[in-house]
Design a protein around this motif. Sequence first.
Motif, PDB file in Angstrom:
ATOM      1  N   LYS A 329       0.808  -1.079  -0.074  1.00  0.00           N
ATOM      2  CA  LYS A 329       0.017  -0.017  -0.048  1.00  0.00           C
ATOM      3  C   LYS A 329       0.916   1.097  -0.165  1.00  0.00           C
ATOM      4  O   LYS A 329       0.638   2.098  -0.796  1.00  0.00           O
ATOM      5  CB  LYS A 329      -0.957   0.133   1.192  1.00  0.00           C
ATOM      6  CG  LYS A 329      -1.817   1.301   1.592  1.00  0.00           C
ATOM      7  CD  LYS A 329      -2.811   1.230   0.216  1.00  0.00           C
ATOM      8  CE  LYS A 329      -3.749   2.442   0.802  1.00  0.00           C
ATOM      9  NZ  LYS A 329      -4.647   2.805  -0.527  1.00  0.00           N
ATOM     10  N   LEU A 330       1.812   1.069   0.815  1.00  0.00           N
ATOM     11  CA  LEU A 330       2.645   2.314   0.992  1.00  0.00           C
ATOM     12  C   LEU A 330       3.429   2.868  -0.276  1.00  0.00           C
ATOM     13  O   LEU A 330       3.728   3.908  -0.798  1.00  0.00           O
ATOM     14  CB  LEU A 330       3.650   2.199   2.104  1.00  0.00           C
ATOM     15  CG  LEU A 330       3.013   2.359   3.237  1.00  0.00           C
ATOM     16  CD1 LEU A 330       4.365   1.619   4.510  1.00  0.00           C
ATOM     17  CD2 LEU A 330       2.586   3.564   3.851  1.00  0.00           C
ATOM     18  N   ARG A 331       3.899   1.736  -1.316  1.00  0.00           N
ATOM     19  CA  ARG A 331       4.781   1.895  -2.408  1.00  0.00           C
ATOM     20  C   ARG A 331       3.647   2.089  -3.569  1.00  0.00           C
ATOM     21  O   ARG A 331       4.081   2.396  -4.738  1.00  0.00           O
ATOM     22  CB  ARG A 331       5.396   0.754  -2.592  1.00  0.00           C
ATOM     23  CG  ARG A 331       6.551   0.477  -1.832  1.00  0.00           C
ATOM     24  CD  ARG A 331       7.616  -0.492  -2.201  1.00  0.00           C
ATOM     25  NE  ARG A 331       8.823  -0.653  -1.038  1.00  0.00           N
ATOM     26  CZ  ARG A 331       9.824   0.082  -1.017  1.00  0.00           C
ATOM     27  NH1 ARG A 331       9.895   1.198  -1.789  1.00  0.00           N
ATOM     28  NH2 ARG A 331      10.719  -0.103  -0.215  1.00  0.00           N
ATOM     29  N   SER A 332       2.211   2.018  -3.353  1.00  0.00           N
ATOM     30  CA  SER A 332       1.256   2.286  -4.510  1.00  0.00           C
ATOM     31  C   SER A 332       1.422   3.572  -4.933  1.00  0.00           C
ATOM     32  O   SER A 332       1.885   4.539  -4.159  1.00  0.00           O
ATOM     33  CB  SER A 332       0.134   1.877  -4.004  1.00  0.00           C
ATOM     34  OG  SER A 332      -0.434   2.478  -2.932  1.00  0.00           O
ATOM     35  N   ARG A 333       1.052   3.901  -6.205  1.00  0.00           N
ATOM     36  CA  ARG A 333       1.084   5.249  -6.806  1.00  0.00           C
ATOM     37  C   ARG A 333      -0.348   5.750  -6.437  1.00  0.00           C
ATOM     38  O   ARG A 333      -1.266   5.349  -6.213  1.00  0.00           O
ATOM     39  CB  ARG A 333       0.900   4.923  -8.554  1.00  0.00           C
ATOM     40  CG  ARG A 333       1.045   6.154  -8.969  1.00  0.00           C
ATOM     41  CD  ARG A 333       1.274   5.924 -10.394  1.00  0.00           C
ATOM     42  NE  ARG A 333       0.111   5.685 -10.904  1.00  0.00           N
ATOM     43  CZ  ARG A 333      -0.890   6.312 -11.718  1.00  0.00           C
ATOM     44  NH1 ARG A 333      -0.664   7.828 -11.579  1.00  0.00           N
ATOM     45  NH2 ARG A 333      -1.893   5.665 -11.931  1.00  0.00           N
ATOM     46  N   LEU A 334      -0.046   7.346  -6.285  1.00  0.00           N
ATOM     47  CA  LEU A 334      -1.015   8.154  -5.911  1.00  0.00           C
ATOM     48  C   LEU A 334      -1.809   8.293  -7.283  1.00  0.00           C
ATOM     49  O   LEU A 334      -1.184   9.013  -8.118  1.00  0.00           O
ATOM     50  CB  LEU A 334      -0.770   9.454  -5.346  1.00  0.00           C
ATOM     51  CG  LEU A 334      -0.494   9.360  -3.720  1.00  0.00           C
ATOM     52  CD1 LEU A 334      -0.132  10.842  -3.414  1.00  0.00           C
ATOM     53  CD2 LEU A 334      -1.701   8.985  -2.910  1.00  0.00           C
ATOM     54  N   VAL A 335      -3.002   7.763  -7.497  1.00  0.00           N
ATOM     55  CA  VAL A 335      -3.841   8.157  -8.838  1.00  0.00           C
ATOM     56  C   VAL A 335      -4.563   9.361  -8.641  1.00  0.00           C
ATOM     57  O   VAL A 335      -5.539   9.528  -7.720  1.00  0.00           O
ATOM     58  CB  VAL A 335      -4.877   6.775  -8.884  1.00  0.00           C
ATOM     59  CG1 VAL A 335      -5.577   7.091 -10.374  1.00  0.00           C
ATOM     60  CG2 VAL A 335      -3.743   5.600  -8.896  1.00  0.00           C
TER      61      VAL A 335
END
Length: 371
Positions: A329-335
């Motif tokens: 979750k922390l490494r996921s991209r802000l969309v």
Amino acid sequence: MSVQDAILDRVAALAPPPEVLLSREIWWRDHQPWFKECGYLLRPRYAPDWVPSWEGTNKYPMDCEDNVPALGGRVLDATRVSDGALVLLKKTLVSDHPHEIEIGTFFSSEPLASDPRNHCVPLYEALDVPDDPNMKVLVMPMLRALDNPPFETVGEAVEFFRQIFEGLQFIHENRVAHRDCMGPNIMMDPKPLFPDMFHPRDQRKNREWTGKAKFYSRTKRPTKYLFIDFGISKMYKAEELSVLEPPHRGGDRTVPEYQNSNEPRDPFPIDIYYLGNMIRRYFFQRFHDLEFMKPLVEDMIQDDPSKRPTIQKVVARFDTIWQSLGSRKLRSRLVACDEDLFTTFFRNTGHRFRTAYYILARYRAVPTPKS
């Protein structure tokens, strides 16, 4: 020709040519020799004997660094002679902002200056203007808007939240109410991301005005976020357990306490509202993927200030929230909320490669800068 084009042409026709200083620039030009004596060099445009660099050449003014006027009259960039550092000069009237220098000096002096929780912009010095005893010029580091370049990952946003909550906790623990800590008054130290810095007037360009400013991501080069502009801030004595202040509206005019009321209010819950509303505007209205922050932010922006958490409770709740998030979750991209399907596919593809590199290179998912 459209109406909009006609208006733009009219505005361009009324604008003075680039070789003419604007009225807001005259003061800086007239005080340029004094700033030089104090150890600060203004850009060539503000030298008393300035000759535009494009005169007598085949260059267009827009291709020359010295064609760009100051953005406003209160602040200007300068170069510190002793080390070549880019600094910001800010004019302030003591009669209008009687506590700004006191609070800035307080947070910039030891032992507070070395406290890792201190996220207040350093005040290098306050210069006494020789021809105006009511005016001071504050010298501070050159900073950059908190979201320029944009945040890329959830972890980068989490680190921003952590720092601003920690910073406001530090401010409040030292009995200072900021009273205007909305979005533009929280900025970023650009040096980690922009080691060669940028041109202060057009921050897309490098400092030499020869090309684009090169920069790194927050994940690769963690940075620090700082509170600025203590112009309407107040400091209170430790024994003042309860304080009330008349309305002194800052940049965010949505504070519930000030709607149709002039009653004195406690400024500390108002600071909580400012931060919560800033997160709502800068993040919730721009990005998906931050639903884990919404219950906390909704409590921070409640209409009833007595129901808002103190900054100590905000920090404690946030610490529990972010530590419950997994690495994925922390490494996921802000969309971004306005992304179309093609853009999302394209950006997700690039993000997967960057994430793989960050993991292999051992870059942290929450990029905390070294103290």
